[in-house]
Design a protein around this motif. Sequence first.
Motif, PDB file in Angstrom:
ATOM      1  N   LEU A  12       0.829  -1.213   0.000  1.00  0.00           N
ATOM      2  CA  LEU A  12       0.000   0.000   0.000  1.00  0.00           C
ATOM      3  C   LEU A  12       0.862   1.261   0.000  1.00  0.00           C
ATOM      4  N   ALA A  13       2.012   1.211   0.681  1.00  0.00           N
ATOM      5  CA  ALA A  13       2.906   2.370   0.703  1.00  0.00           C
ATOM      6  C   ALA A  13       3.472   2.635  -0.683  1.00  0.00           C
ATOM      7  N   ILE A  14       3.836   1.567  -1.388  1.00  0.00           N
ATOM      8  CA  ILE A  14       4.359   1.722  -2.747  1.00  0.00           C
ATOM      9  C   ILE A  14       3.272   2.259  -3.674  1.00  0.00           C
ATOM     10  N   VAL A  15       2.061   1.734  -3.535  1.00  0.00           N
ATOM     11  CA  VAL A  15       0.937   2.215  -4.351  1.00  0.00           C
ATOM     12  C   VAL A  15       0.687   3.696  -4.067  1.00  0.00           C
ATOM     13  N   SER A  16       0.778   4.087  -2.814  1.00  0.00           N
ATOM     14  CA  SER A  16       0.567   5.490  -2.442  1.00  0.00           C
ATOM     15  C   SER A  16       1.587   6.393  -3.118  1.00  0.00           C
ATOM     16  N   LEU A  17       2.853   5.995  -3.086  1.00  0.00           N
ATOM     17  CA  LEU A  17       3.894   6.807  -3.710  1.00  0.00           C
ATOM     18  C   LEU A  17       3.707   6.891  -5.223  1.00  0.00           C
ATOM     19  N   VAL A  18       3.438   5.775  -5.864  1.00  0.00           N
ATOM     20  CA  VAL A  18       3.241   5.770  -7.320  1.00  0.00           C
ATOM     21  C   VAL A  18       2.014   6.606  -7.694  1.00  0.00           C
ATOM     22  N   ALA A  19       0.931   6.462  -6.925  1.00  0.00           N
ATOM     23  CA  ALA A  19      -0.281   7.242  -7.216  1.00  0.00           C
ATOM     24  C   ALA A  19      -0.035   8.732  -6.980  1.00  0.00           C
ATOM     25  N   TRP A  29      -6.435  14.370 -10.252  1.00  0.00           N
ATOM     26  CA  TRP A  29      -7.260  14.219  -9.045  1.00  0.00           C
ATOM     27  C   TRP A  29      -7.401  12.766  -8.633  1.00  0.00           C
ATOM     28  N   LEU A  30      -7.567  11.878  -9.573  1.00  0.00           N
ATOM     29  CA  LEU A  30      -7.719  10.461  -9.249  1.00  0.00           C
ATOM     30  C   LEU A  30      -6.459   9.912  -8.573  1.00  0.00           C
ATOM     31  N   GLY A  31      -5.305  10.217  -9.130  1.00  0.00           N
ATOM     32  CA  GLY A  31      -4.057   9.761  -8.537  1.00  0.00           C
ATOM     33  C   GLY A  31      -3.859  10.303  -7.137  1.00  0.00           C
ATOM     34  N   SER A  32      -4.217  11.562  -6.927  1.00  0.00           N
ATOM     35  CA  SER A  32      -4.064  12.177  -5.608  1.00  0.00           C
ATOM     36  C   SER A  32      -4.984  11.529  -4.582  1.00  0.00           C
ATOM     37  N   LEU A  33      -6.215  11.266  -4.970  1.00  0.00           N
ATOM     38  CA  LEU A  33      -7.147  10.620  -4.033  1.00  0.00           C
ATOM     39  C   LEU A  33      -6.691   9.210  -3.676  1.00  0.00           C
ATOM     40  N   VAL A  34      -6.219   8.463  -4.672  1.00  0.00           N
ATOM     41  CA  VAL A  34      -5.709   7.119  -4.407  1.00  0.00           C
ATOM     42  C   VAL A  34      -4.490   7.192  -3.492  1.00  0.00           C
ATOM     43  N   THR A  38      -4.595   5.263   0.108  1.00  0.00           N
ATOM     44  CA  THR A  38      -3.663   4.158   0.332  1.00  0.00           C
ATOM     45  C   THR A  38      -2.539   4.556   1.280  1.00  0.00           C
ATOM     46  N   GLY A  39      -2.170   5.828   1.301  1.00  0.00           N
ATOM     47  CA  GLY A  39      -1.145   6.285   2.242  1.00  0.00           C
ATOM     48  C   GLY A  39      -1.593   6.130   3.684  1.00  0.00           C
ATOM     49  N   HIS A  40      -2.837   6.518   3.953  1.00  0.00           N
ATOM     50  CA  HIS A  40      -3.363   6.352   5.314  1.00  0.00           C
ATOM     51  C   HIS A  40      -3.507   4.872   5.672  1.00  0.00           C
ATOM     52  N   MET A  41      -3.942   4.070   4.718  1.00  0.00           N
ATOM     53  CA  MET A  41      -4.071   2.632   4.971  1.00  0.00           C
ATOM     54  C   MET A  41      -2.691   2.001   5.233  1.00  0.00           C
ATOM     55  N   ALA A  42      -1.689   2.414   4.479  1.00  0.00           N
ATOM     56  CA  ALA A  42      -0.345   1.874   4.652  1.00  0.00           C
ATOM     57  C   ALA A  42       0.227   2.258   6.010  1.00  0.00           C
ATOM     58  N   ARG A  43       0.050   3.503   6.421  1.00  0.00           N
ATOM     59  CA  ARG A  43       0.573   3.920   7.732  1.00  0.00           C
ATOM     60  C   ARG A  43      -0.115   3.162   8.850  1.00  0.00           C
ATOM     61  N   VAL A  60       4.305   8.304   3.552  1.00  0.00           N
ATOM     62  CA  VAL A  60       4.285   9.740   3.853  1.00  0.00           C
ATOM     63  C   VAL A  60       4.518  10.550   2.577  1.00  0.00           C
ATOM     64  N   ALA A  61       5.439  10.105   1.736  1.00  0.00           N
ATOM     65  CA  ALA A  61       5.690  10.808   0.475  1.00  0.00           C
ATOM     66  C   ALA A  61       4.437  10.801  -0.406  1.00  0.00           C
ATOM     67  N   GLY A  62       3.754   9.669  -0.468  1.00  0.00           N
ATOM     68  CA  GLY A  62       2.510   9.607  -1.236  1.00  0.00           C
ATOM     69  C   GLY A  62       1.445  10.530  -0.671  1.00  0.00           C
ATOM     70  N   LEU A  63       1.343  10.560   0.658  1.00  0.00           N
ATOM     71  CA  LEU A  63       0.373  11.453   1.299  1.00  0.00           C
ATOM     72  C   LEU A  63       0.687  12.921   1.006  1.00  0.00           C
ATOM     73  N   VAL A  64       1.951  13.292   1.123  1.00  0.00           N
ATOM     74  CA  VAL A  64       2.338  14.682   0.863  1.00  0.00           C
ATOM     75  C   VAL A  64       2.056  15.056  -0.581  1.00  0.00           C
ATOM     76  N   LEU A  65       2.425  14.187  -1.517  1.00  0.00           N
ATOM     77  CA  LEU A  65       2.157  14.474  -2.928  1.00  0.00           C
ATOM     78  C   LEU A  65       0.659  14.578  -3.204  1.00  0.00           C
ATOM     79  N   GLY A  66      -0.124  13.678  -2.611  1.00  0.00           N
ATOM     80  CA  GLY A  66      -1.570  13.698  -2.832  1.00  0.00           C
ATOM     81  C   GLY A  66      -2.230  14.940  -2.267  1.00  0.00           C
ATOM     82  N   TRP A  67      -1.934  15.247  -1.006  1.00  0.00           N
ATOM     83  CA  TRP A  67      -2.543  16.435  -0.388  1.00  0.00           C
ATOM     84  C   TRP A  67      -2.068  17.720  -1.058  1.00  0.00           C
ATOM     85  N   ALA A  68      -0.781  17.775  -1.442  1.00  0.00           N
ATOM     86  CA  ALA A  68      -0.262  18.982  -2.095  1.00  0.00           C
ATOM     87  C   ALA A  68      -0.950  19.220  -3.433  1.00  0.00           C
TER      88      ALA A  68
END
Length: 98
Positions: A12-19, A29-34, A38-43, A60-68
């Motif tokens: 899930l962490a890898i999916v979060s970063l890639v998304a 928008w779709l990539g950011s939401l995913v 998945t970032g929250h699920m991975a943590r 965390v990197a996926g979460l930052v990229l998504g929220w940003a």
Amino acid sequence: MNVPAYRRTSTLAIVSLVAGILGWTLAPWLGSLVAIVTGHMARSEIRRDPQGVEGDGFAVAGLVLGWAMLAVSLLVLLAILLFFGGLAALVALAGAAG
């Protein structure tokens, strides 16, 4: 003899970063939401089993990229609305004065 335990990286962490990266490139928008979901699920997964699962940095990197990306897109949308709203107000004022 102390053998270190094998720790797997959270999928899930890898999916979060890639998304999160896709959120800035191909699927904004779709990539950011995913990435956020998945970032929250991975943590959560990593917190449940810290000895067996790693990858918190990826999550965390996926979460930052998504929220940003969501924040930037909302600011751009607000700027567009304010610009065209101001333009409409100027046209209305010019029409009332003339």
